[in-house]
Design an enzyme around this catalytic site. Structure first.
Site, mmCIF file in Angstrom:
data_model
loop_
_atom_site.group_PDB
_atom_site.id
_atom_site.type_symbol
_atom_site.label_atom_id
_atom_site.label_comp_id
_atom_site.label_asym_id
_atom_site.label_seq_id
_atom_site.Cartn_x
_atom_site.Cartn_y
_atom_site.Cartn_z
ATOM 1 N N ILE A 172 -19.710 -1.341 -0.902
ATOM 2 C CA ILE A 172 -19.179 -2.023 0.277
ATOM 3 C C ILE A 172 -18.756 -0.932 1.257
ATOM 4 O O ILE A 172 -18.136 0.064 0.847
ATOM 5 C CB ILE A 172 -17.946 -2.895 -0.097
ATOM 6 C CG1 ILE A 172 -18.265 -3.846 -1.275
ATOM 7 C CG2 ILE A 172 -17.425 -3.641 1.108
ATOM 8 C CD1 ILE A 172 -19.306 -4.899 -1.011
ATOM 9 N N LYS A 229 -13.298 0.799 -14.528
ATOM 10 C CA LYS A 229 -13.721 -0.533 -14.078
ATOM 11 C C LYS A 229 -14.211 -1.381 -15.255
ATOM 12 O O LYS A 229 -14.089 -2.605 -15.235
ATOM 13 C CB LYS A 229 -14.795 -0.402 -12.992
ATOM 14 C CG LYS A 229 -14.249 0.221 -11.695
ATOM 15 C CD LYS A 229 -13.101 -0.597 -11.118
ATOM 16 C CE LYS A 229 -12.578 -0.056 -9.807
ATOM 17 N NZ LYS A 229 -11.490 -0.861 -9.239
ATOM 18 N N ASN A 232 -6.206 -4.812 -6.213
ATOM 19 C CA ASN A 232 -7.296 -4.209 -5.448
ATOM 20 C C ASN A 232 -7.188 -2.689 -5.336
ATOM 21 O O ASN A 232 -8.207 -2.016 -5.215
ATOM 22 C CB ASN A 232 -7.305 -4.842 -4.049
ATOM 23 C CG ASN A 232 -8.167 -4.068 -3.080
ATOM 24 O OD1 ASN A 232 -9.386 -4.151 -3.107
ATOM 25 N ND2 ASN A 232 -7.522 -3.272 -2.204
ATOM 26 N N TYR A 257 -14.404 6.628 -13.188
ATOM 27 C CA TYR A 257 -14.428 5.365 -12.437
ATOM 28 C C TYR A 257 -15.114 4.279 -13.265
ATOM 29 O O TYR A 257 -14.608 3.153 -13.379
ATOM 30 C CB TYR A 257 -15.156 5.587 -11.107
ATOM 31 C CG TYR A 257 -15.118 4.386 -10.172
ATOM 32 C CD1 TYR A 257 -13.977 4.106 -9.413
ATOM 33 C CD2 TYR A 257 -16.209 3.546 -10.040
ATOM 34 C CE1 TYR A 257 -13.942 3.016 -8.558
ATOM 35 C CE2 TYR A 257 -16.186 2.452 -9.177
ATOM 36 C CZ TYR A 257 -15.048 2.195 -8.434
ATOM 37 O OH TYR A 257 -15.016 1.104 -7.586
ATOM 38 N N VAL A 316 1.161 1.607 -7.093
ATOM 39 C CA VAL A 316 0.919 0.800 -8.303
ATOM 40 C C VAL A 316 1.063 1.587 -9.600
ATOM 41 O O VAL A 316 1.089 0.995 -10.676
ATOM 42 C CB VAL A 316 -0.475 0.104 -8.261
ATOM 43 C CG1 VAL A 316 -0.576 -0.852 -7.096
ATOM 44 C CG2 VAL A 316 -1.612 1.138 -8.242
ATOM 45 N N ASP A 325 0.854 -1.191 0.000
ATOM 46 C CA ASP A 325 0.000 0.000 0.000
ATOM 47 C C ASP A 325 0.887 1.238 0.000
ATOM 48 O O ASP A 325 2.119 1.139 0.061
ATOM 49 C CB ASP A 325 -0.921 0.012 1.242
ATOM 50 C CG ASP A 325 -2.225 0.786 1.005
ATOM 51 O OD1 ASP A 325 -2.159 2.011 0.853
ATOM 52 O OD2 ASP A 325 -3.294 0.166 0.967
ATOM 53 N N THR A 340 -16.575 0.892 3.194
ATOM 54 C CA THR A 340 -15.121 1.051 3.365
ATOM 55 C C THR A 340 -14.820 2.554 3.405
ATOM 56 O O THR A 340 -15.697 3.377 3.075
ATOM 57 C CB THR A 340 -14.350 0.463 2.154
ATOM 58 O OG1 THR A 340 -14.658 1.274 1.001
ATOM 59 C CG2 THR A 340 -14.705 -0.984 1.882
HETATM 60 N N1 LIG Z 1 -16.104 0.036 -1.522
HETATM 61 C C1 LIG Z 1 -16.884 -0.192 -2.559
HETATM 62 O O1 LIG Z 1 -18.095 0.063 -2.517
HETATM 63 C C2 LIG Z 1 -16.344 -0.784 -3.814
HETATM 64 C C3 LIG Z 1 -17.257 -1.254 -4.762
HETATM 65 C C4 LIG Z 1 -16.788 -1.796 -5.947
HETATM 66 C C5 LIG Z 1 -15.422 -1.869 -6.174
HETATM 67 N N2 LIG Z 1 -14.561 -1.397 -5.241
HETATM 68 C C6 LIG Z 1 -13.141 -1.493 -5.544
HETATM 69 O O2 LIG Z 1 -12.489 -2.241 -4.547
HETATM 70 C C7 LIG Z 1 -11.137 -1.792 -4.401
HETATM 71 C C8 LIG Z 1 -10.880 -1.444 -2.946
HETATM 72 O O3 LIG Z 1 -11.786 -0.424 -2.566
HETATM 73 P P1 LIG Z 1 -12.027 0.019 -1.057
HETATM 74 O O4 LIG Z 1 -13.420 0.462 -0.999
HETATM 75 O O5 LIG Z 1 -11.505 -0.994 -0.126
HETATM 76 O O6 LIG Z 1 -11.103 1.332 -1.059
HETATM 77 P P2 LIG Z 1 -10.317 2.072 0.141
HETATM 78 O O7 LIG Z 1 -10.148 3.484 -0.281
HETATM 79 O O8 LIG Z 1 -10.998 1.796 1.423
HETATM 80 O O9 LIG Z 1 -8.906 1.345 0.067
HETATM 81 C C9 LIG Z 1 -8.130 1.454 -1.094
HETATM 82 C C10 LIG Z 1 -6.672 1.243 -0.744
HETATM 83 O O10 LIG Z 1 -5.908 1.462 -1.944
HETATM 84 C C11 LIG Z 1 -4.754 2.214 -1.612
HETATM 85 N N3 LIG Z 1 -4.255 2.959 -2.769
HETATM 86 C C12 LIG Z 1 -4.772 4.072 -3.341
HETATM 87 N N4 LIG Z 1 -3.979 4.482 -4.339
HETATM 88 C C13 LIG Z 1 -2.939 3.613 -4.403
HETATM 89 C C14 LIG Z 1 -1.783 3.507 -5.214
HETATM 90 N N5 LIG Z 1 -1.505 4.409 -6.174
HETATM 91 N N6 LIG Z 1 -0.939 2.472 -5.007
HETATM 92 C C15 LIG Z 1 -1.197 1.577 -4.044
HETATM 93 N N7 LIG Z 1 -2.246 1.620 -3.229
HETATM 94 C C16 LIG Z 1 -3.109 2.645 -3.412
HETATM 95 C C17 LIG Z 1 -5.244 3.144 -0.495
HETATM 96 O O11 LIG Z 1 -4.157 3.663 0.259
HETATM 97 C C18 LIG Z 1 -6.153 2.229 0.303
HETATM 98 O O12 LIG Z 1 -5.466 1.532 1.306
HETATM 99 C C19 LIG Z 1 -10.994 -0.604 -5.347
HETATM 100 O O13 LIG Z 1 -10.430 -1.044 -6.566
HETATM 101 C C20 LIG Z 1 -12.417 -0.155 -5.554
HETATM 102 O O14 LIG Z 1 -12.597 0.532 -6.756
HETATM 103 C C21 LIG Z 1 -14.990 -0.862 -4.077
#
Ligand SMILES: NC(=O)c1ccc[n+]([C@@H]2O[C@H](COP(=O)([O-])OP(=O)(O)OC[C@H]3O[C@@H](n4cnc5c(N)ncnc54)[C@H](O)[C@@H]3O)[C@@H](O)[C@H]2O)c1
Length: 255
Positions: free
Chosen positions: A189, A160, A90, A156, A64, A37, A191
């Site tokens: 979700i 995706k 992720n 976004y 990343v 991260d 988060t």
């Molecule tokens: N939460 C939702 O509702 C939801 C729904 C569909 C998809 N997603 C996808 O699931 C994944 C995780 O989402 P989440 O809700 O847990 O997000 P979050 O923001 O809670 O966590 C994301 C993590 O990614 C890290 N991050 C951000 N930019 C980065 C980079 N350049 N390099 C490395 N790490 C980096 C952040 O520091 C964080 O720890 C994402 O791809 C998101 O698009 C989330």
């Protein structure tokens, strides 16, 4: 306890949210986990928690979007543990929430750098390692926003949707090499990503109620709901599954 025993996993964006739940579950089920991260304190605290619970993990700072950083971390994980069996792409951002005609090019590119280029770069170096060690499983976290449209978050959605098809192309390219590639499509979700998005839009409690109502099961999901799907795709239980889309959305896209 042992659904992924003996496997080595790399999880990007592993410090918070879905990534964090995934690291905990993969470790609980026997994998050795590279938590990666930008958030070093949260990432290191998570590793401590995994180790205290009897699991195996280590932390790497990984942005990343930076190819040199990705190359170095993948090679260090490989050197430390001998192989990479599982990559969970992720890390992701929600990005700006404006109509398309108001978005600046740099805002569009910043989102794509993480959500699309990040998946490409991590896949590239993980595949190089997997080709040498006999295969693996790559799990790309897309979204319901990669399956259907909604009148918000244009970059976004685009990102995706790209991840969905990158998964299918790579599934076909590397099937002969025993590398499986699948996408996961969560509904909303709970988060930090979603909480911050709602905070930007106004009242978080009201916003959550509205999101709850958008899911036929009556509520938004929890990080573990997605982590269990990722665990399945990471394990040999899914050995005949590649190029597929695992939708985990409380019925959001069923209508
Ligand atoms: N939460 C939702 O509702 C939801 C729904 C569909 C998809 N997603 C996808 O699931 C994944 C995780 O989402 P989440 O809700 O847990 O997000 P979050 O923001 O809670 O966590 C994301 C993590 O990614 C890290 N991050 C951000 N930019 C980065 C980079 N350049 N390099 C490395 N790490 C980096 C952040 O520091 C964080 O720890 C994402 O791809 C998101 O698009 C989330």
């Amino acid at each position: 306890m042992n659904r992924v025993a003996g496997k080595v996993a790399v999880v990007t964006g592993g410090a918070l949210g879905i990534g964090r739940a995934t690291c905990l579950l993969l470790a609980k089920e026997g994998a050795t986990v590279a938590v990666t991260d930008l958030l070093d304190k949260e990432g290191r605290d998570l590793v401590k928690e995994i180790v205290e619970k009897g699991g195996q993990a280590a932390y790497w700072h990984l942005n990343v979007t930076q190819e040199a950083n990705v190359k170095q971390v993948i090679s260090e994980v490989r050197e430390k543990w001998g192989k990479i069996d599982i990559l969970v792409n992720n890390a992701g951002l929600a990005g700006v929430n404006k109509p398309t005609h108001e978005i600046e090019e740099n805002e569009w590119n910043a989102l794509m750098a993480v959500n699309v280029n990040g998946v490409f770069l991590c896949t590239k170096y993980a595949v190089i390692s997997m080709l040498e060690t006999g295969g693996g499983s790559i799990i790309n976290i897309s979204s319901v926003y990669g399956l259907i449209g909604a009148p918000d978050l244009p970059p976004y959605h685009a990102s995706k949707g790209a991840v969905r098809l990158m998964s299918k192309t790579d599934a076909l390219l590397y099937a002969k090499n025993n590398i499986r590639v699948n996408s996961v499509h969560p509904g909303y979700i709970w988060t930090p990503l979603v909480e911050n998005l709602l905070a930007e839009q106004g009242d978080v409690t009201e916003g959550r109620k509205k999101l709850d109502r958008a899911h036929p099961l009556g509520h938004v999901g929890e990080p573990d709901d997605v982590a269990y799907g990722i665990l399945y795709l990471a394990s040999d239980e899914s050995k005949f599954v590649t190029g597929s889309e695992l939708v985990i959305d409380g019925g959001y896209t069923a209508g």
